[in-house]
Enzyme design. Sequence first.
Site, PDB file in Angstrom:
ATOM      1  N   LYS A 124       0.818  -1.221   0.000  1.00 38.22           N
ATOM      2  CA  LYS A 124       0.000   0.000   0.000  1.00 38.22           C
ATOM      3  C   LYS A 124       0.846   1.263   0.000  1.00 38.22           C
ATOM      4  O   LYS A 124       0.461   2.273  -0.573  1.00 38.22           O
ATOM      5  CB  LYS A 124      -0.963   0.010   1.194  1.00 38.22           C
ATOM      6  CG  LYS A 124      -2.102  -0.973   1.011  1.00 38.22           C
ATOM      7  CD  LYS A 124      -3.302  -0.624   1.852  1.00 38.22           C
ATOM      8  CE  LYS A 124      -4.477  -1.496   1.472  1.00 38.22           C
ATOM      9  NZ  LYS A 124      -5.621  -1.326   2.354  1.00 38.22           N
TER      10      LYS A 124
ATOM     11  N   LYS B  23      -5.110  -9.767  -5.798  1.00 42.48           N
ATOM     12  CA  LYS B  23      -6.307  -9.976  -4.975  1.00 42.48           C
ATOM     13  C   LYS B  23      -7.464  -9.099  -5.474  1.00 42.48           C
ATOM     14  O   LYS B  23      -7.224  -7.949  -5.860  1.00 42.48           O
ATOM     15  CB  LYS B  23      -5.940  -9.588  -3.533  1.00 42.48           C
ATOM     16  CG  LYS B  23      -6.983  -9.899  -2.511  1.00 42.48           C
ATOM     17  CD  LYS B  23      -6.567  -9.383  -1.140  1.00 42.48           C
ATOM     18  CE  LYS B  23      -6.842  -7.908  -0.993  1.00 42.48           C
ATOM     19  NZ  LYS B  23      -7.168  -7.460   0.364  1.00 42.48           N
TER      20      LYS B  23
ATOM     21  N   LYS C  21     -11.396  -3.741  -3.021  1.00 45.82           N
ATOM     22  CA  LYS C  21     -12.290  -2.580  -3.152  1.00 45.82           C
ATOM     23  C   LYS C  21     -11.606  -1.412  -3.832  1.00 45.82           C
ATOM     24  O   LYS C  21     -12.231  -0.612  -4.500  1.00 45.82           O
ATOM     25  CB  LYS C  21     -12.679  -2.028  -1.780  1.00 45.82           C
ATOM     26  CG  LYS C  21     -13.299  -2.930  -0.807  1.00 45.82           C
ATOM     27  CD  LYS C  21     -13.629  -2.093   0.443  1.00 45.82           C
ATOM     28  CE  LYS C  21     -13.775  -2.957   1.656  1.00 45.82           C
ATOM     29  NZ  LYS C  21     -12.512  -3.234   2.337  1.00 45.82           N
TER      30      LYS C  21
END
Length: 343
Positions: free
Chosen positions: A123, A206, A209
Site C-alpha cells: 500500500k 487480490k 475494493k
Amino acid sequence: MNEAVQTSSDFTPRVFSGIQPSGGLTLGNYLGAMKRFVQTQETGVQSIYCMVDLHAITVWQDPEKLRNATRELCAGYIASGLDPKKSILFNQSQVPEHAQLGWIFNCVARMGWMQRMTQWKDKAGKNTQNASLGLFAYPALMAADILLYHATHVPVGEDQKQHVELTRDIAAKFNHDYGVDFFPISEPVIEGAATRVMSLRDGSKKMSKSDPSDASRINMTDDADAIAKKIRKAKTDAEPLPSESKGLEDRAEARNLVNIFAALNDQSIDQVLADVGGKQFSEFKPMLAELAVEKLSPISGEMARLMQDTKEIDKILQDGALRAREIATPILQETYRIVGMVG
Ligand code: AQP
C-alpha cells in the site's frame, strides 16, 4: 514466541473480525469474510464484528463516502445473515478503547516487525516517506482490535494472515515483558475455497475494493447485468476446464473462477470439476454468472432495503458499541494497571 504464555485454548472462545469501510463491499469480502462470519455465528460462539473505520482512514477517505460506506457495511453484514442480537456489530471509532490499546501496542511492537508487513509494502509502494504514520502502525491497531476482547479466533482471508501472526507476537511480547499471562495468543482461521478471491482481470492480484478497475471485482451492490458482464469479460485461457484440481496449477484465472463457483455453491473444487471438467469457458461462465446472481441478488436487495433507514442502522451500531465496551473497558483498565498507569 514465548513458550510460557497462555495459549488461546486457556481463554473462553470468542471470535473477532473486521472489515474496512473503505469502499463498496466486494465478492472477496463476502466469500473471504462475511459468509464465514455467518457460519461462525451459527456455532453459538460469542462473535464480535467491527466496521474498522479507524483503519479505513489510514489512506484518504472522503468523509461523506466513509459515513455511507460504514452504514452500507453494517447493512451488508446484516443482509448476509449476521443478527445484531446474536453477534455484536459496531464501528471501531465508537469504542475509544481500540485507539487507547492501540497506543500501548505501538509501544510494544518493533519498527522491524512493521517494516516486514507485505500490506505496508504494497500500500505504501515506493513512496514510503509520503505514506501516513497510521498506515505503518495499522497492524498494532489491528492487534488492539483483537486483543481488546481477548478474542481467541480471528476469521480472515489469506491476505490478513500476516497481521494476525503479528498480533500473536505483540501478545506474547506484552505477556513476556510484563511477566503476565494476560493476552491470548489468537488463532487466525483461514478456511474454505475462497480465502483468496483474485481479480477478474489479473489472477495474480487480490480482488480489492480499491482496485482502480471496476471490472476487476464484483461489488455486492452490482445488479444481475453487471455481474454477468464482468464474469463474461473475466480473463481466462483458451483451454477447457480440467476434471481434477491438479489441472488448475499454473492457470490462476481458471482456478479463481472455479474457486468462486465452489465457495458460492458450498462445494469443494473437486466436486465442481467433476461436474464441469471438459467444458469451455463459454459454457462455464454463464453457469457461474447465474449462480453468482442467485446468491448475491437477495443480499444486495436486502442491503438496499436496509439503507433506506439509516437511523435504524445507526441505532444498531450504537447498541453494538455499548455491548462491545462492556467487554473492552475492563480489559483496557487491567492493561493500564499492568503497565503501571495511575488512575
Ligand atoms: N479478495 C479477497 N479474498 C478473500 N478475502 C478477502 N478479504 C478482502 N479481500 C479478499 C477479506 O475481507 C476482510 C476484510 O478486509 P478489509 O476490507 O478490511 O481489508 P482488505 O483485505 O485490505 O480488503 P480490500 O478489499 O483489499 O480493501 P482495500 O482495497 O481498502 O485495502 C479480511 O478478512 C480480508 O482478508
